[in-house]
Design a protein around this motif. Structure first.
Motif, PDB file in Angstrom:
ATOM      1  N   ASP A 106       0.824  -1.216   0.000  1.00 42.23           N
ATOM      2  CA  ASP A 106       0.000   0.000   0.000  1.00 42.23           C
ATOM      3  C   ASP A 106       0.860   1.268   0.000  1.00 42.23           C
ATOM      4  OD1 ASP A 106      -2.317  -1.460  -0.019  1.00 42.23           O
ATOM      5  OD2 ASP A 106      -3.140  -0.636   1.830  1.00 42.23           O
ATOM      6  N   VAL A 107       1.903   1.278   0.851  1.00 38.63           N
ATOM      7  CA  VAL A 107       2.766   2.460   0.928  1.00 38.63           C
ATOM      8  C   VAL A 107       3.609   2.584  -0.337  1.00 38.63           C
ATOM      9  CG1 VAL A 107       4.577   3.619   2.241  1.00 38.63           C
ATOM     10  CG2 VAL A 107       2.957   2.167   3.425  1.00 38.63           C
ATOM     11  N   ALA A 108       4.189   1.461  -0.761  1.00 39.81           N
ATOM     12  CA  ALA A 108       5.060   1.488  -1.936  1.00 39.81           C
ATOM     13  C   ALA A 108       4.277   1.945  -3.169  1.00 39.81           C
ATOM     14  CB  ALA A 108       5.671   0.105  -2.175  1.00 39.81           C
ATOM     15  N   ALA A 109       3.084   1.392  -3.344  1.00 38.92           N
ATOM     16  CA  ALA A 109       2.307   1.723  -4.541  1.00 38.92           C
ATOM     17  C   ALA A 109       1.889   3.189  -4.523  1.00 38.92           C
ATOM     18  CB  ALA A 109       1.093   0.807  -4.649  1.00 38.92           C
ATOM     19  N   LEU A 110       1.616   3.715  -3.326  1.00 36.40           N
ATOM     20  CA  LEU A 110       1.281   5.141  -3.245  1.00 36.40           C
ATOM     21  C   LEU A 110       2.490   5.972  -3.683  1.00 36.40           C
ATOM     22  CD1 LEU A 110      -0.491   7.534  -2.522  1.00 36.40           C
ATOM     23  CD2 LEU A 110       0.106   7.211  -0.107  1.00 36.40           C
ATOM     24  N   ALA A 111       3.673   5.618  -3.169  1.00 31.49           N
ATOM     25  CA  ALA A 111       4.873   6.359  -3.562  1.00 31.49           C
ATOM     26  C   ALA A 111       5.120   6.226  -5.066  1.00 31.49           C
ATOM     27  CB  ALA A 111       6.082   5.852  -2.774  1.00 31.49           C
ATOM     28  N   ALA A 112       4.922   5.019  -5.595  1.00 36.15           N
ATOM     29  CA  ALA A 112       5.154   4.799  -7.037  1.00 36.15           C
ATOM     30  C   ALA A 112       4.194   5.648  -7.861  1.00 36.15           C
ATOM     31  CB  ALA A 112       4.997   3.325  -7.387  1.00 36.15           C
ATOM     32  N   SER A 113       2.981   5.846  -7.351  1.00 35.30           N
ATOM     33  CA  SER A 113       2.004   6.625  -8.123  1.00 35.30           C
ATOM     34  C   SER A 113       2.331   8.116  -8.083  1.00 35.30           C
ATOM     35  CB  SER A 113       0.594   6.384  -7.593  1.00 35.30           C
ATOM     36  OG  SER A 113       0.373   7.060  -6.364  1.00 35.30           O
ATOM     37  N   LEU A 114       3.070   8.533  -7.055  1.00 43.25           N
ATOM     38  CA  LEU A 114       3.355   9.960  -6.869  1.00 43.25           C
ATOM     39  C   LEU A 114       4.701  10.378  -7.459  1.00 43.25           C
ATOM     40  CD1 LEU A 114       2.254  10.312  -3.120  1.00 43.25           C
ATOM     41  CD2 LEU A 114       0.973  11.065  -5.147  1.00 43.25           C
ATOM     42  N   TYR A 115       5.688   9.490  -7.338  1.00 42.29           N
ATOM     43  CA  TYR A 115       7.046   9.884  -7.718  1.00 42.29           C
ATOM     44  C   TYR A 115       7.122  10.136  -9.219  1.00 42.29           C
ATOM     45  CZ  TYR A 115      12.045  10.245  -7.833  1.00 42.29           C
ATOM     46  OH  TYR A 115      13.314  10.728  -8.019  1.00 42.29           O
ATOM     47  N   ASN A 116       7.557  11.314  -9.603  1.00 41.48           N
ATOM     48  CA  ASN A 116       7.585  11.704 -11.025  1.00 41.48           C
ATOM     49  C   ASN A 116       6.222  11.499 -11.693  1.00 41.48           C
ATOM     50  OD1 ASN A 116      10.854  11.340 -12.563  1.00 41.48           O
ATOM     51  ND2 ASN A 116      10.316  12.272 -10.632  1.00 41.48           N
ATOM     52  N   ARG A 117       5.178  11.662 -10.951  1.00 44.05           N
ATOM     53  CA  ARG A 117       3.798  11.434 -11.417  1.00 44.05           C
ATOM     54  C   ARG A 117       3.540  10.010 -11.871  1.00 44.05           C
ATOM     55  NH1 ARG A 117       4.711  16.603 -13.764  1.00 44.05           N
ATOM     56  NH2 ARG A 117       3.780  18.191 -12.450  1.00 44.05           N
ATOM     57  N   GLY A 118       4.337   9.087 -11.373  1.00 43.38           N
ATOM     58  CA  GLY A 118       4.034   7.674 -11.665  1.00 43.38           C
ATOM     59  C   GLY A 118       5.199   6.931 -12.276  1.00 43.38           C
ATOM     60  N   MET A 119       5.692   5.920 -11.570  1.00 43.23           N
ATOM     61  CA  MET A 119       6.747   5.076 -12.137  1.00 43.23           C
ATOM     62  C   MET A 119       6.224   3.649 -12.309  1.00 43.23           C
ATOM     63  SD  MET A 119       9.236   5.133  -8.740  1.00 43.23           S
ATOM     64  CE  MET A 119      10.525   4.073  -9.391  1.00 43.23           C
ATOM     65  N   HIS A 120       7.006   2.812 -12.992  1.00 45.72           N
ATOM     66  CA  HIS A 120       6.583   1.413 -13.171  1.00 45.72           C
ATOM     67  C   HIS A 120       6.505   0.722 -11.810  1.00 45.72           C
ATOM     68  CE1 HIS A 120       7.054   1.882 -17.422  1.00 45.72           C
ATOM     69  NE2 HIS A 120       8.331   2.211 -17.289  1.00 45.72           N
ATOM     70  N   LEU A 121       5.584  -0.228 -11.705  1.00 44.11           N
ATOM     71  CA  LEU A 121       5.373  -0.853 -10.395  1.00 44.11           C
ATOM     72  C   LEU A 121       5.126  -2.359 -10.520  1.00 44.11           C
ATOM     73  CD1 LEU A 121       4.754  -0.662  -7.296  1.00 44.11           C
ATOM     74  CD2 LEU A 121       2.368  -0.199  -7.926  1.00 44.11           C
ATOM     75  N   THR A 122       5.889  -3.103  -9.706  1.00 37.00           N
ATOM     76  CA  THR A 122       5.644  -4.542  -9.544  1.00 37.00           C
ATOM     77  C   THR A 122       5.355  -4.813  -8.078  1.00 37.00           C
ATOM     78  OG1 THR A 122       7.195  -5.135 -11.312  1.00 37.00           O
ATOM     79  CG2 THR A 122       6.657  -6.863  -9.723  1.00 37.00           C
ATOM     80  N   LEU A 123       4.325  -5.600  -7.799  1.00 34.73           N
ATOM     81  CA  LEU A 123       4.030  -5.990  -6.428  1.00 34.73           C
ATOM     82  C   LEU A 123       4.310  -7.484  -6.253  1.00 34.73           C
ATOM     83  CD1 LEU A 123       0.648  -4.066  -5.857  1.00 34.73           C
ATOM     84  CD2 LEU A 123       2.956  -3.386  -5.121  1.00 34.73           C
ATOM     85  N   ALA A 124       5.075  -7.802  -5.210  1.00 33.59           N
ATOM     86  CA  ALA A 124       5.372  -9.201  -4.898  1.00 33.59           C
ATOM     87  C   ALA A 124       4.876  -9.477  -3.477  1.00 33.59           C
ATOM     88  CB  ALA A 124       6.873  -9.460  -5.016  1.00 33.59           C
ATOM     89  N   PRO A 125       3.620  -9.908  -3.355  1.00 33.07           N
ATOM     90  CA  PRO A 125       3.030 -10.095  -2.018  1.00 33.07           C
ATOM     91  C   PRO A 125       3.653 -11.275  -1.287  1.00 33.07           C
ATOM     92  CG  PRO A 125       1.525 -10.900  -3.709  1.00 33.07           C
ATOM     93  CD  PRO A 125       2.661 -10.241  -4.436  1.00 33.07           C
ATOM     94  N   THR A 126       3.876 -11.120   0.014  1.00 34.37           N
ATOM     95  CA  THR A 126       4.457 -12.212   0.806  1.00 34.37           C
ATOM     96  C   THR A 126       3.535 -12.665   1.931  1.00 34.37           C
ATOM     97  OG1 THR A 126       5.596 -10.709   2.316  1.00 34.37           O
ATOM     98  CG2 THR A 126       6.786 -11.362   0.317  1.00 34.37           C
ATOM     99  N   THR A 127       2.373 -12.040   2.088  1.00 29.20           N
ATOM    100  CA  THR A 127       1.368 -12.542   3.031  1.00 29.20           C
ATOM    101  C   THR A 127       0.216 -13.125   2.213  1.00 29.20           C
ATOM    102  OG1 THR A 127       0.143 -10.454   3.050  1.00 29.20           O
ATOM    103  CG2 THR A 127       1.857 -10.722   4.719  1.00 29.20           C
ATOM    104  N   LEU A 128      -0.564 -14.002   2.856  1.00 31.53           N
ATOM    105  CA  LEU A 128      -1.690 -14.590   2.131  1.00 31.53           C
ATOM    106  C   LEU A 128      -2.719 -13.517   1.769  1.00 31.53           C
ATOM    107  CD1 LEU A 128      -2.905 -17.131   0.977  1.00 31.53           C
ATOM    108  CD2 LEU A 128      -3.942 -17.614   3.206  1.00 31.53           C
ATOM    109  N   LEU A 129      -2.938 -12.578   2.689  1.00 29.55           N
ATOM    110  CA  LEU A 129      -3.871 -11.486   2.397  1.00 29.55           C
ATOM    111  C   LEU A 129      -3.375 -10.672   1.194  1.00 29.55           C
ATOM    112  CD1 LEU A 129      -6.359  -9.750   3.419  1.00 29.55           C
ATOM    113  CD2 LEU A 129      -4.628  -8.242   4.338  1.00 29.55           C
TER     114      LEU A 129
END
Ligand SMILES: NC(=O)c1ccc[n+]([C@@H]2O[C@H](COP(=O)([O-])OP(=O)(O)OC[C@H]3O[C@@H](n4cnc5c(N)ncnc54)[C@H](O)[C@@H]3O)[C@@H](O)[C@H]2O)c1
Length: 352
Positions: A106-129
Motif C-alpha cells: 500500500d505504501v510502496a504503490a502510493l509512492a510509485a504513483s506519486l514519484y515523477n507522477r508515476g513510475m513502473h510498479l511490480t508488487l510481490a506479495p508475501t502474506t496470504l492477504l
C-alpha cells in the motif's frame, strides 16, 4: 508458473500476474528488460527470506527496507521513501518492486504513483492477504489522523509476482487473515473456491490465489474507482471492523471479518427466508480454523456504537452486503431501526 492478465476500464495499463510456488524474484520475473529496479521491502523478510531477496538487499542505494506495521502506513514513511527515490536518482522509467504484505504494498504503490507522477510498479506479495487481495485492484494508501487509508490513489501495478511458499513462514494469525478474505471472494463470486479452501488449502495455494484474483477482478473490473459493484468486497467488513475495534484488536482482522460474514449470512436468511448460507459458511470457517462464535459478553448496543463510526457510512444509510447464496449478494441500505434489529438478531445468532 501460471500467468493471468487483467485489463481495467478507462486505464491504458492492465495488470499481468504470475503465480508460482517457489520464490524467484530475479529480474526476468519482476521487471521488463533493462529496467532499473528500486526495491521496497518489509524488513522481516530480510531475515526470513535472504535468498530470493538477495538482489533487493544488496542493491546499494536502490532499496528501502522498513518495518511494516499499521503505524508505518504514514506520511513520514511515505516521505522517507520518496526521498530515498530522489537520492537514488530514480526517474519515471525505473521500476519499483515492492516485496511484503498489504502494508508494504500500500505504501510502496502510493509512492510509485506519486514519484515523477508515476513510475513502473511490480508488487510481490508475501502474506496470504497480500496474495489473494491487496496485490490487485490498484488501491494504495496510508493512514492519517488515526483513519485507515485516509490518503491514497488508485494505481494498479503493471506486474504482480505471487510466490505462495512465502506463506510457509507466516504466523497462523496472518494466515487466517488471508483465509477470511479468500472465503469472502468465494461467497461473492466463486463457489468452487469454497470447496478448495475447505479441502485443505495449503496444498492448493497457487490455484486458490489464482481463483481469488480472478474473482476480485470480476468484481472490480469495471469499477476501480469504488462505485457500485466493488462495494461487494465489503462483505463482512461493516460488522467486522466494529467487532475488531470493540475487542481492542484482540480479535484479528480476518477473524472479525469471518464473524461479520456469518452475521451477514444470518441477515440474508431474514431477508429471504430459506437462503441457507449460515450453516455452510460456519462449517467452512471451522475447517479453516476461524472462530465462528463471538466471545461472551459482546452486546449489540456496544457494537452499534462502533458501527455508527464506520467511515463507509454515506447519506441514505450504511450499505450492508448481504449474501443470499453463493455468488449472489445483495447491497442493502437499512433504516436505523431495521439496522439495529438486524444487528441484534445477527449477534444473537453467532453468540456462544
Ligand atoms: N490495497 C488493497 O487493495 C488492500 C486490500 C486489503 C488490505 N489492504 C491493506 O493491507 C494491510 C494488511 O496487509 P497484511 O495483512 O498483508 O499486513 P502486513 O503487511 O502488516 O503483514 C502482516 C505481518 O506479516 C509479516 N510478514 C510479511 N510477509 C511475511 C512472511 N512471508 N513470513 C512471515 N511474516 C511475514 C509482516 O512483517 C507483518 O508483521 C492493511 O493495511 C490493509 O489496509 C490493502
Amino acid at each position: 508458473v501460471r500467468s493471468l492478465s487483467f485489463t481495467w476500464q478507462n486505464r491504458d495499463r492492465g495488470t499481468s500476474v504470475i503465480v508460482g510456488s517457489r520464490p524467484d524474484l530475479s529480474p526476468e520475473m519482476v521487471a521488463g528488460e533493462g529496467e532499473t529496479r528500486f526495491w521496497v521491502v518489509d524488513s522481516r523478510l530480510a531475515d526470513l527470506w535472504p535468498e530470493p531477496l538477495g538482489e533487493a538487499l544488496s542493491s546499494g542505494g536502490r532499496s528501502f527496507v522498513f518495518e511494516a506495521s499499521e503505524q508505518s502506513k504514514s506520511m513520514s514513511v511515505l516521505e522517507g521513501l520518496l526521498r530515498a527515490l530522489a537520492e537514488a536518482g530514480a526517474h519515471r522509467g525505473w521500476r519499483m518492486v515492492a516485496a511484503g504484505g498489504g502494508i508494504t504494498m500500500d505504501v510502496a504503490a502510493l509512492a510509485a504513483s506519486l514519484y515523477n507522477r508515476g513510475m513502473h510498479l511490480t508488487l510481490a506479495p508475501t502474506t496470504l492477504l497480500g496474495m489473494v487481495d491487496a496485490c490487485l485492484g490498484g488501491k494504495t494508501g496510508i493512514n492519517l489522523g488515526g483513519v485507515k487509508n485516509q490518503v491514497g490513489t488508485i494505481y494498479p501495478a503493471e506486474r504482480v509476482a505471487v510466490f505462495t511458499d512465502f506463506v510457509t513462514t507466516l504466523p497462523d494469525k496472518e494466515v487466517r487473515n488471508g483465509l477470511a478474505e479468500a472465503l469472502k471472494m468465494a461467497v461473492i463470486a466463486d463457489r468452487r473456491l469454497a470447496g478448495l479452501l475447505s479441502e485443505g488449502f495449503r496444498s492448493r495455494l497457487p490455484e486458490i490465489v489464482e481463483r481469488c484474483l480472478r474473482a476480485k477482478a470480476s468484481v472490480i473490473g469495471d469499477d476501480l474507482a469504488d462505485r457500485g459493484r466493488r462495494h461487494l468486497l465489503n462483505l463482512g467488513h461493516t460488522l467486522g471492523h466494529a467487532l475488531e475495534g470493540h475487542s481492542g484488536f484482540g480479535l484479528g482482522h480476518g477473524e472479525a471479518v469471518g464473524l461479520g460474514m456469518l452475521a451477514a449470512a444470518w441477515m440474508g436468511g431474514r431477508m429471504e427466508p430459506g437462503s441457507g448460507m449460515l450453516p455452510r459458511l460456519r462449517e467452512i470457517m471451522e475447517d479453516l480454523g476461524l472462530p465462528t462464535r463471538l466471545s461472551a459478553g459482546v452486546t449489540a448496543g456496544e457494537i452499534m456504537e462502533y458501527v455508527r463510526h464506520d467511515k463507509k457510512t454515506v447519506s441514505g444509510g450504511r450499505r450492508w452486503i448481504i449474501p443470499l447464496d453463493w455468488e449472489r449478494c445483495r447491497i442493502e441500505r437499512l433504516s436505523p431501526g431495521a439496522e439495529r434489529e438486524m444487528v441484534e438478531g445477527a449477534l444473537e445468532a453467532i453468540s456462544p
